[in-house]
Each structure stands twice: as structure tokens, then as C-alpha cells.
Scaffold this motif. Structure first.
Motif, PDB file in Angstrom:
ATOM      1  N   TRP A   1       2.826  -6.665  13.971  1.00 49.96           N
ATOM      2  CA  TRP A   1       2.287  -7.908  13.816  1.00 49.96           C
ATOM      3  C   TRP A   1       2.888  -8.741  12.571  1.00 49.96           C
ATOM      4  O   TRP A   1       3.153  -9.907  12.739  1.00 49.96           O
ATOM      5  CB  TRP A   1       0.950  -7.871  13.569  1.00 49.96           C
ATOM      6  N   ALA A   2       3.064  -8.153  11.637  1.00 49.07           N
ATOM      7  CA  ALA A   2       3.533  -8.792   9.963  1.00 49.07           C
ATOM      8  C   ALA A   2       4.934  -9.038  10.480  1.00 49.07           C
ATOM      9  O   ALA A   2       5.196 -10.304  10.110  1.00 49.07           O
ATOM     10  CB  ALA A   2       3.616  -7.703   9.241  1.00 49.07           C
ATOM     11  N   ILE A   3       5.701  -8.404  11.000  1.00 51.70           N
ATOM     12  CA  ILE A   3       7.265  -8.588  11.440  1.00 51.70           C
ATOM     13  C   ILE A   3       7.434  -9.832  12.309  1.00 51.70           C
ATOM     14  O   ILE A   3       7.912 -10.821  12.110  1.00 51.70           O
ATOM     15  CB  ILE A   3       7.824  -7.384  12.020  1.00 51.70           C
ATOM     16  N   ALA A   4       6.422 -10.260  13.246  1.00 51.58           N
ATOM     17  CA  ALA A   4       6.347 -11.079  14.302  1.00 51.58           C
ATOM     18  C   ALA A   4       5.650 -12.213  13.615  1.00 51.58           C
ATOM     19  O   ALA A   4       6.050 -13.412  13.853  1.00 51.58           O
ATOM     20  CB  ALA A   4       5.692 -10.749  15.411  1.00 51.58           C
ATOM     21  N   ASN A   5       4.863 -12.192  12.817  1.00 53.42           N
ATOM     22  CA  ASN A   5       4.073 -13.501  12.407  1.00 53.42           C
ATOM     23  C   ASN A   5       4.110 -13.965  11.048  1.00 53.42           C
ATOM     24  O   ASN A   5       3.459 -14.910  10.665  1.00 53.42           O
ATOM     25  CB  ASN A   5       2.627 -13.384  12.559  1.00 53.42           C
ATOM     26  N   LEU A   6       4.588 -13.006  10.062  1.00 50.31           N
ATOM     27  CA  LEU A   6       4.631 -13.481   8.592  1.00 50.31           C
ATOM     28  C   LEU A   6       6.032 -13.635   8.286  1.00 50.31           C
ATOM     29  O   LEU A   6       6.884 -13.335   8.968  1.00 50.31           O
ATOM     30  CB  LEU A   6       3.881 -12.291   7.824  1.00 50.31           C
ATOM     31  N   SER A   7       6.129 -14.103   6.957  1.00 48.62           N
ATOM     32  CA  SER A   7       7.377 -14.557   6.374  1.00 48.62           C
ATOM     33  C   SER A   7       7.895 -13.729   5.398  1.00 48.62           C
ATOM     34  O   SER A   7       8.726 -14.116   4.425  1.00 48.62           O
ATOM     35  CB  SER A   7       7.118 -15.960   5.899  1.00 48.62           C
ATOM     36  N   THR A   8       7.683 -12.413   5.582  1.00 49.85           N
ATOM     37  CA  THR A   8       7.907 -11.292   4.465  1.00 49.85           C
ATOM     38  C   THR A   8       9.043 -10.515   5.304  1.00 49.85           C
ATOM     39  O   THR A   8       9.004  -9.818   6.137  1.00 49.85           O
ATOM     40  CB  THR A   8       6.891 -10.455   3.976  1.00 49.85           C
ATOM     41  N   ALA A   9      10.231 -10.132   4.489  1.00 53.26           N
ATOM     42  CA  ALA A   9      11.267  -9.669   5.164  1.00 53.26           C
ATOM     43  C   ALA A   9      11.158  -8.024   5.282  1.00 53.26           C
ATOM     44  O   ALA A   9      11.629  -7.568   6.143  1.00 53.26           O
ATOM     45  CB  ALA A   9      12.631  -9.915   4.271  1.00 53.26           C
ATOM     46  N   SER A  10      10.483  -7.563   4.266  1.00 54.10           N
ATOM     47  CA  SER A  10      10.473  -6.155   4.251  1.00 54.10           C
ATOM     48  C   SER A  10       8.945  -5.671   4.530  1.00 54.10           C
ATOM     49  O   SER A  10       7.880  -6.207   3.811  1.00 54.10           O
ATOM     50  CB  SER A  10      10.686  -5.640   2.712  1.00 54.10           C
ATOM     51  N   VAL A  11       8.728  -4.915   5.471  1.00 59.44           N
ATOM     52  CA  VAL A  11       7.547  -4.425   6.253  1.00 59.44           C
ATOM     53  C   VAL A  11       7.670  -3.015   6.223  1.00 59.44           C
ATOM     54  O   VAL A  11       8.604  -2.516   6.856  1.00 59.44           O
ATOM     55  CB  VAL A  11       7.185  -5.206   7.243  1.00 59.44           C
ATOM     56  N   THR A  12       6.585  -2.168   5.809  1.00 59.77           N
ATOM     57  CA  THR A  12       6.438  -0.611   5.993  1.00 59.77           C
ATOM     58  C   THR A  12       5.241  -0.231   6.526  1.00 59.77           C
ATOM     59  O   THR A  12       4.245  -0.613   5.941  1.00 59.77           O
ATOM     60  CB  THR A  12       6.959  -0.095   4.654  1.00 59.77           C
ATOM     61  N   TYR A  13       5.414   0.601   7.498  1.00 60.07           N
ATOM     62  CA  TYR A  13       3.837   1.298   7.758  1.00 60.07           C
ATOM     63  C   TYR A  13       3.693   2.698   6.905  1.00 60.07           C
ATOM     64  O   TYR A  13       4.686   3.488   6.628  1.00 60.07           O
ATOM     65  CB  TYR A  13       3.990   1.644   9.328  1.00 60.07           C
ATOM     66  N   LEU A  14       2.862   2.593   6.226  1.00 60.35           N
ATOM     67  CA  LEU A  14       2.575   3.762   5.268  1.00 60.35           C
ATOM     68  C   LEU A  14       1.312   4.267   5.744  1.00 60.35           C
ATOM     69  O   LEU A  14       0.208   3.637   5.307  1.00 60.35           O
ATOM     70  CB  LEU A  14       2.634   3.361   3.706  1.00 60.35           C
ATOM     71  N   PRO A  15       0.978   5.556   5.956  1.00 66.45           N
ATOM     72  CA  PRO A  15      -0.268   6.011   6.292  1.00 66.45           C
ATOM     73  C   PRO A  15      -1.061   6.502   5.264  1.00 66.45           C
ATOM     74  O   PRO A  15      -0.792   6.290   3.767  1.00 66.45           O
ATOM     75  CB  PRO A  15      -0.050   7.203   6.873  1.00 66.45           C
ATOM     76  N   ASN A  16      -2.429   6.260   5.388  1.00 63.28           N
ATOM     77  CA  ASN A  16      -3.341   6.274   4.247  1.00 63.28           C
ATOM     78  C   ASN A  16      -3.561   7.685   4.069  1.00 63.28           C
ATOM     79  O   ASN A  16      -3.026   8.599   4.823  1.00 63.28           O
ATOM     80  CB  ASN A  16      -4.711   5.936   4.710  1.00 63.28           C
ATOM     81  N   PHE A  17      -3.925   8.206   2.856  1.00 61.07           N
ATOM     82  CA  PHE A  17      -4.034   9.641   2.424  1.00 61.07           C
ATOM     83  C   PHE A  17      -5.701   9.584   1.993  1.00 61.07           C
ATOM     84  O   PHE A  17      -6.153   8.494   1.200  1.00 61.07           O
ATOM     85  CB  PHE A  17      -3.042  10.248   1.515  1.00 61.07           C
ATOM     86  N   ALA A  18      -6.279  11.032   1.955  1.00 56.44           N
ATOM     87  CA  ALA A  18      -7.713  10.760   1.194  1.00 56.44           C
ATOM     88  C   ALA A  18      -7.602  12.014   0.081  1.00 56.44           C
ATOM     89  O   ALA A  18      -6.896  12.676   0.295  1.00 56.44           O
ATOM     90  CB  ALA A  18      -8.504  11.363   2.314  1.00 56.44           C
ATOM     91  N   GLN A  19      -8.509  11.791  -0.672  1.00 55.20           N
ATOM     92  CA  GLN A  19      -8.564  12.740  -1.607  1.00 55.20           C
ATOM     93  C   GLN A  19     -10.130  13.295  -1.589  1.00 55.20           C
ATOM     94  O   GLN A  19     -11.140  12.807  -1.259  1.00 55.20           O
ATOM     95  CB  GLN A  19      -8.485  12.154  -3.352  1.00 55.20           C
ATOM     96  N   VAL A  20     -10.292  14.752  -1.921  1.00 57.52           N
ATOM     97  CA  VAL A  20     -11.460  15.379  -2.149  1.00 57.52           C
ATOM     98  C   VAL A  20     -12.332  14.942  -3.566  1.00 57.52           C
ATOM     99  O   VAL A  20     -11.618  15.094  -4.516  1.00 57.52           O
ATOM    100  CB  VAL A  20     -11.573  16.680  -2.284  1.00 57.52           C
ATOM    101  N   ASP A  21     -13.286  14.294  -3.335  1.00 57.17           N
ATOM    102  CA  ASP A  21     -13.812  13.743  -4.532  1.00 57.17           C
ATOM    103  C   ASP A  21     -14.617  14.779  -5.319  1.00 57.17           C
ATOM    104  O   ASP A  21     -14.820  15.841  -4.752  1.00 57.17           O
ATOM    105  CB  ASP A  21     -14.780  12.472  -4.386  1.00 57.17           C
ATOM    106  N   SER A  22     -14.728  14.662  -6.579  1.00 59.20           N
ATOM    107  CA  SER A  22     -15.303  15.669  -7.535  1.00 59.20           C
ATOM    108  C   SER A  22     -16.633  15.126  -8.178  1.00 59.20           C
ATOM    109  O   SER A  22     -17.072  15.717  -9.279  1.00 59.20           O
ATOM    110  CB  SER A  22     -14.415  16.248  -8.720  1.00 59.20           C
TER     111      SER A  22
END
Length: 358
Positions: free
Chosen positions: A145-166
Motif C-alpha cells: 500500500w505504501a509503495i502504491a500510495n505514498l511518495s517515499t522511495a524506500s519502503v521496508t517490511y520489518l516484522p515486530n518482535f516482543a520482549q518478556v517484561d520483568s
């Protein structure tokens, strides 16, 4: 390199957790790591590393000149090179970028309604995107969607990560030990708690001693009232419980036996990864990038959204087969640790920052 994570609030939501996680982890990897909450503080204050430089703007309106000045001063005083704006904080970040053209601006799109992108407001976002150096998205649909609709040349999918809270344990779940279903999701319509409650009613017909635990921010709005009304009207007060936001998520999940998400739309939910880290078997709707976390039935069960019968059947399958859910919990834990790890994501993130430096 010095990087500021910019987020509107520190309530316990997915985008907020990512911003806090990034700031805390980057503190040991960069010269300086900073976090700015623009509008509201919240429970996630407890999770910020002591090594993170912190600023609360208390921004009161869309264009708050005093807040803009405070943020701009903070950036200059700390020699910050990169501003990493999460979700709706992109507008303020754009104003700051206009004032500081050499600043690297990375926008992180956490949009939760990725199943309904055709109706997403885009005018202001598209105008601002001309100033973004890079866009990060939480799933592949948002990347396209970002590649098709926005005006930024560089787009990357980066998965989330989680941490165990203390964080210090303090939340005690109600119900019978060994028979608890947990849903970690703020009370928002896209999370479809009503569909989950309908499914849970079907589960209770065969397994009346199991309980459902809804953990997430209560916005005290119409949707929250509908959830509470449904629980009351259908005599579920002794079986379904609402806790609001909790800071001791790891402790909450350790008291639970099945993790569930009934969302109509998602990016890549952090709560799904948190279930995996806590070795919970998971039933979730097949939306967003949930299928990238749960790609086989050996890792969890995915069902259609808005389908209470299918959701109930999947939950019941786990209730009635302890071996099935134990195997799924172990496999999901291994998947999350190997493919959604902190190290891999942070290495990729630092590469993005470096690639956009002047």
C-alpha cells in the motif's frame, strides 16, 4: 548515531510496545537512544530502560507551537540524527523535519485496519510522506500500500518482535487454575471482542468451568460499553472478566492456558508474539500477517474472522486435547524465538538508519 523514537502515548498498545522496545534495546547498540511521548503517558513508562533519554511533550493540539519548540530544542541539545516516528506521530515528525532538513525521518506504519486499506484516509499522510526518508511497515499488505500510495522511495517490511517484561507481578486472574483463556487486546472494534464472547458462550456449553480474561486498555467508550453490556445480558459475569491495561503481561500470560485473538484486522500483532514467548497455544483469526507467525496447525490454529462457531471449535479442540495444545505451544515458542527475534530485527533496523544518513 543518536535515534529518537516518537510515539503519541505510552498506553499498552502494539505500536507503543514496539517504540518502547526499540528505544530500550537500542540503548546498548547506539551512541544515544531516546523516546518521546507526545500526548499521553501510560503503563509502558515502567518498561523504559533507564539508559533511554525520555521526553514528554504534553502536546494539546494538532499544531502546538510550544510542543514543537520543546521537541526541536531536545533534538538539538542531544544531537539526535534520526527521528523514528510511529503511527500517527508522523505529522509532528514532518514539521520537525521541515525545520531540520538534515534530520533522517523514518516513519513506522502500524495501521491495524490493514484488511480495509481502501477506506484509509491518505491525503495528509501522502503530503507528509514527501519528507520521509524511509517507511517501515508491520506487514506485507501495508508495504504494498505504501509503495502504491505514498511518495517515499524506500519502503521496508520489518516484522515486530516482543520482549518478556520483568515488571513486578501484581495481576491475579480469576477463575480455575489450568482453565483460563486470555485475550491480550485493547478494547477497540477491530479486535472484535464481541465475536470472541459469542464463541466463548458456545465453549461454555461443554466446558462450563473455563473462564475468559480480557486484558487491554478500556477506553470507556461505546464499544467498551457494548462488551460490558453483552457480558451482563448473557450472564457471563462469573466466566468473562475485564482487567484493563496490565503492566505485568508476562505474569498474566503465565497464569493462562490458551491465548486467543479474534480480530477483524491486524498488522502483525505483538500480543501473538507475546503468547509465543510465554509458551501458550494460540487460536487466532487469519488476518494481517498472523499466518506468518502461525503457518501450520502444529504452531497454532487460525480461523476465519467474524466466525464465532469456528473460533469456538478451535478453542474447544485445545481444551479437549492437552497434548495438542502443548505441542503447538512448544512449536510456536520455537518459531517466535527463531524468526521474530530481537537481534534480527534490530540489526535490520540499524541498517535502515545507516542507509539513510546524509
Amino acid at each position: 548515531m543518536r535515534v529518537l523514537q516518537l510515539i503519541d502515548s505510552l498506553n499498552a498498545g502494539g505500536a507503543e510496545r514496539v517504540a518502547v522496545n526499540y528505544a530500550s534495546v537500542l540503548a546498548s547498540r547506539l551512541e544515544g537512544s531516546y523516546l518521546c511521548a507526545t500526548r499521553e503517558e501510560g503503563l509502558l513508562m515502567e518498561s523504559i530502560s533507564k539508559d533511554v533519554g525520555y521526553l514528554f511533550l504534553n502536546k494539546r493540539k494538532t499544531i502546538d507551537l510550544a510542543a514543537i519548540k520543546r521537541l526541536n530544542t531536545f533534538l538539538k541539545q542531544n544531537n539526535i540524527d534520526v527521528i523514528h516516528a510511529h503511527a500517527t506521530s508522523f505529522f509532528l515528525a514532518t514539521l520537525i523535519k521541515i525545520l531540520n532538513p538534515n534530520l533522517v525521518l523514518v516513519w513506522h506504519d502500524h495501521y491495524g485496519n490493514s484488511e480495509f486499506l481502501e477506506s484509509r484516509p491518505r491525503y495528509v499522510l501522502k503530503k507528509c510522506s514527501k519528507w520521509f526518508n524511509h517507511i517501515i511497515t508491520v506487514n506485507a499488505k501495508l508495504e504494498s500500500w505504501a509503495i502504491a500510495n505514498l511518495s517515499t522511495a524506500s519502503v521496508t517490511y520489518l516484522p515486530n518482535f516482543a520482549q518478556v517484561d520483568s515488571n513486578e507481578p501484581q495481576t491475579i486472574l480469576k477463575g480455575v487454575f489450568g482453565k483460563r483463556i486470555v485475550c491480550l487486546a485493547n478494547l477497540r472494534p477491530q479486535k472484535d471482542h464481541l465475536n470472541l464472547l459469542k464463541a466463548f458462550q458456545l465453549v461454555l456449553k461443554k466446558h462450563a468451568d473455563w473462564t475468559l480474561h480480557l486484558v487491554g486498555k478500556d477506553f470507556q467508550d461505546h464499544y467498551a460499553s457494548r462488551i460490558k453490556g453483552y457480558i451482563s445480558k448473557n450472564n457471563l459475569k462469573q466466566s468473562a472478566f475485564i482487567y484493563g491495561s496490565c503492566s505485568d503481561i508476562h505474569h498474566v500470560l503465565n497464569q493462562s492456558d490458551i491465548g486467543v485473538l479474534a480480530s477483524q484486522s491486524e498488522g502483525l500483532p505483538v500480543s501473538l508474539l507475546e503468547y509465543g514467548l510465554s509458551k501458550l497455544p494460540v487460536v487466532a483469526t487469519d488476518v494481517g500477517d498472523c499466518h506468518k507467525v502461525i503457518s501450520t496447525e502444529e504452531e497454532g490454529l487460525l480461523v476465519e474472522p467474524k466466525h464465532s462457531e469456528a473460533l469456538a471449535q478451535a478453542i474447544t479442540a485445545y481444551i479437549e486435547n492437552a497434548e495438542l495444545r502443548n505441542v503447538a505451544a512448544e512449536n510456536l515458542n520455537a518459531k517466535v524465538l527463531s524468526e521474530f527475534s530481537e537481534t534480527g530485527v534490530i540489526d535490520a533496523l540499524i541498517t535502515i538508519y545507516n542507509s539513510n544518513k546524509p
